[in-house]
Design an enzyme around this catalytic site. Structure first.
Site, PDB file in Angstrom:
ATOM      1  CB  SER A  23      55.559   3.231  43.087  1.00  0.00           C
ATOM      2  OG  SER A  23      55.184   2.156  43.919  1.00  0.00           O
ATOM      3  CG  HIS A 152      78.204   7.150   0.953  1.00  0.00           C
ATOM      4  ND1 HIS A 152      79.153   7.242   1.950  1.00  0.00           N
ATOM      5  CD2 HIS A 152      78.408   5.960   0.336  1.00  0.00           C
ATOM      6  CE1 HIS A 152      79.911   6.146   1.931  1.00  0.00           C
ATOM      7  NE2 HIS A 152      79.471   5.351   0.961  1.00  0.00           N
ATOM      8  CB  SER A 273      52.589  26.077   7.137  1.00  0.00           C
ATOM      9  OG  SER A 273      52.940  27.402   7.493  1.00  0.00           O
ATOM     10  CE  LYS A 279      56.482  23.354   4.742  1.00  0.00           C
ATOM     11  NZ  LYS A 279      57.406  23.916   5.657  1.00  0.00           N
ATOM     12  CD  GLU A 286      58.390  17.028  10.527  1.00  0.00           C
ATOM     13  OE1 GLU A 286      59.088  17.986  10.878  1.00  0.00           O
ATOM     14  OE2 GLU A 286      57.281  17.172   9.966  1.00  0.00           O
ATOM     15  CD  GLN A 318      58.734   3.051  44.003  1.00  0.00           C
ATOM     16  OE1 GLN A 318      58.342   2.247  44.856  1.00  0.00           O
ATOM     17  NE2 GLN A 318      58.696   4.366  44.202  1.00  0.00           N
TER      18      GLN A 318
HETATM   19  N1  ARG Z   1      57.027  -0.118  44.969  1.00  0.00           N
HETATM   20  C1  ARG Z   1      58.147  -0.973  45.107  1.00  0.00           C
HETATM   21  C2  ARG Z   1      58.907  -1.099  43.797  1.00  0.00           C
HETATM   22  O1  ARG Z   1      58.362  -0.782  42.821  1.00  0.00           O
HETATM   23  C3  ARG Z   1      57.697  -2.339  45.505  1.00  0.00           C
HETATM   24  C4  ARG Z   1      58.719  -3.095  46.242  1.00  0.00           C
HETATM   25  C5  ARG Z   1      58.874  -2.474  47.558  1.00  0.00           C
HETATM   26  N2  ARG Z   1      59.750  -3.205  48.390  1.00  0.00           N
HETATM   27  C6  ARG Z   1      60.281  -2.621  49.430  1.00  0.00           C
HETATM   28  N3  ARG Z   1      61.055  -3.337  50.177  1.00  0.00           N
HETATM   29  N4  ARG Z   1      60.072  -1.367  49.727  1.00  0.00           N
HETATM   30  O2  ARG Z   1      60.037  -1.476  43.728  1.00  0.00           O
END
Ligand code: ARG
Length: 456
Positions: A23, A152, A273, A279, A286, A318
């Site tokens: 992560s 409406h 445009s 335009k 949007e 995560q």
């Molecule tokens: N990267 C993990 C998360 O975002 C951190 C916690 C990880 N804990 C574990 N037991 N693997 O959730």
């Protein structure tokens, strides 16, 4: 590379699966929170007699150095927690290997996210206030201009343009309240929970909470490791916030269109445009309307992720971060875009007042009769017939002679011509939330006071 948990394994993890589970790519946003939480944890370990004063001091200095250096690489790290610990050990050696005593990443990620929200939510709050400010400024520029209100999407009753603008300000102020509630929910120390069952070291969680600025301590360690309700609450606040911005966008897309032309869009807030030379497109509005879908999607996605999880931490959790970060980015960017478009709008009172006259005064005609003793239901019928006649003839109230008025009720008097105008209609309103000019002036003043108070 060794991982935080390598000891238990004979072989290395599969490179692709490791990358799949990593992560760091996104949780690097928690870098400063992770360092902050770890410094407080080291101090708490020292207070509990688990770390020597020397080790604690070395860890603190080391973490400070890691923070100052900023994120240098970290490609191979599983997450931000692993990164910080590896960098710490690289700097101070063995003492760094004592930092994780009695602590788990399960509670660490929770504390990081809570600290993150506590420092980021005020930024969103300020952006919301800036949007309210832009609406109030536009209401000031609109002065006493009139426009029709719609139900409406059909003309309903005359209102002040400022009253319409402050209606959107009211919704944005509720978003601020909702963010305050998110902050209160996030304001709880998870540390001391360990992986799930608590920690066997005598950590003074109260002191730790104070050090990190949390006012409450988690009630239950199992709950801590699986609780991301506060993320869902933020996503809900962001979703409603985006729904509000989307509705603001929709209103101004309509009201700057040629058919309405109640406001002119600044050149800087529009695009042309490639084909049609005439335009002037409201692209930023949007896009805000479009982006609301994806933030609502993050809320729906996150609730769906949470719903099947057993008690305690599961890696599914995560997934909270990409949803949270993207919702925050999208919300902030959209708030900035809306504030910028609003500050470039010019009210066009001629067009909006013209649209605020005509048959939308029918309720006022009925009220005129009610004031002369006619039951409202009867008045409604009388005016309904009058409206039908005018529609047939393609005329409006202001074109009726007194004789014609009286054909519908003898109660119509000489004063009817002055009584049935858009201006008279708004001036007759009596309640504080109404479009009566005094009420709107007071509401605008109150909004400005609120804005002042936000600055403090
Ligand atoms: N990267 C993990 C998360 O975002 C951190 C916690 C990880 N804990 C574990 N037991 N693997 O959730």
């Amino acid at each position: 590379m060794a991982h935080l948990w390598s000891g238990r394994f004979e072989g290395d993890p599969d490179a692709e699966l490791f990358a799949f589970g990593s992560s760091f790519r996104f949780d690097r946003r928690l870098f400063e929170d992770d360092v902050r939480g770890s410094r407080a944890w080291a101090a708490a370990l020292a207070r509990a007699g688990v770390l020597s004063a020397d080790d604690a001091a070395a860890i603190d200095r080391g973490l400070h150095a890691v923070l100052t250096a900023g994120i240098v690489d970290g490609q191979g790290d599983e997450d931000v927690h692993a990164y910080v610990e590896r960098e710490l050990v690289a700097r101070i050696g063995d003492a760094g290997r004592r930092l994780h005593t009695g602590r788990s990443r399960n509670e660490q990620v929770a504390v990081d996210l809570r600290l993150y929200l506590k420092r980021r939510v005020p930024i969103v709050r300020t952006a919301l206030a800036a949007c309210v400010d832009a609406l109030a400024a536009l209401a000031g520029r609109a002065g006493d201009a009139l426009m029709p209100s719609y139900t409406h999407l059909r003309r309903a009753q005359p209102i002040l343009v400022a009253h319409f603008l402050l209606s959107h300000a009211s919704a944005l102020r509720r978003d601020v309240d909702r963010l305050d509630a998110v902050l209160r929910e996030a304001d709880e120390l998870p540390l001391g929970s360990g992986a799930i069952a608590g920690t066997s070291y005598a950590i003074d969680v109260r002191a730790l909470a104070d050090a990190l600025g949390f006012s409450r301590i988690a009630r239950n360690s199992i709950d801590v490791s699986g609780d991301r309700d506060f993320v869902a609450s933020f996503l809900h606040a962001a979703s409603l916030g985006m729904v509000h911005l989307s509705r603001i966008a929709e209103d101004f897309i309509l009201f700057t269109a040629e058919e309405f032309a109640f406001f002119d869009l600044a050149d800087a807030a529009a695009t042309g445009s490639s084909l049609m030379p005439q335009k002037k497109n409201p692209d930023p509005l949007e896009l805000v309307r479009g982006k609301s879908g994806r933030v609502v999607g993050h809320l729906a996605g996150w609730l769906t992720t949470m719903k099947g999880l057993p008690a305690g931490y599961s890696k599914d959790l995560q997934e909270d971060k990409e949803a949270l970060f993207d919702a925050e980015d999208t919300w902030l960017a959209s708030l900035g875009a809306v504030a910028s478009v609003l500050s470039g709008l010019t009210p066009n009172p001629r067009a909006s007042s013209r649209a605020a006259s005509g048959l939308l005064l029918a309720t006022d005609v009925a009220d005129y009769l009610v004031a002369r003793g006619v039951p409202f239901r009867d008045a409604h019928e009388i005016v309904g017939r009058l409206v039908r006649r005018l529609l047939d003839q393609g005329r409006s109230f202001d074109e009726l002679s007194l004789e014609e008025w009286r054909e519908h009720s003898p109660l119509f008097g000489d004063d009817v011509r002055q009584a049935i105008t858009p201006r008279a209609s708004i001036e007759k309103k009596r309640t504080p939330q109404s479009t009566a000019p005094d009420a709107v002036a007071a509401a605008l003043a109150e909004t400005r006071e609120w804005l002042e108070a936000q600055g403090s």
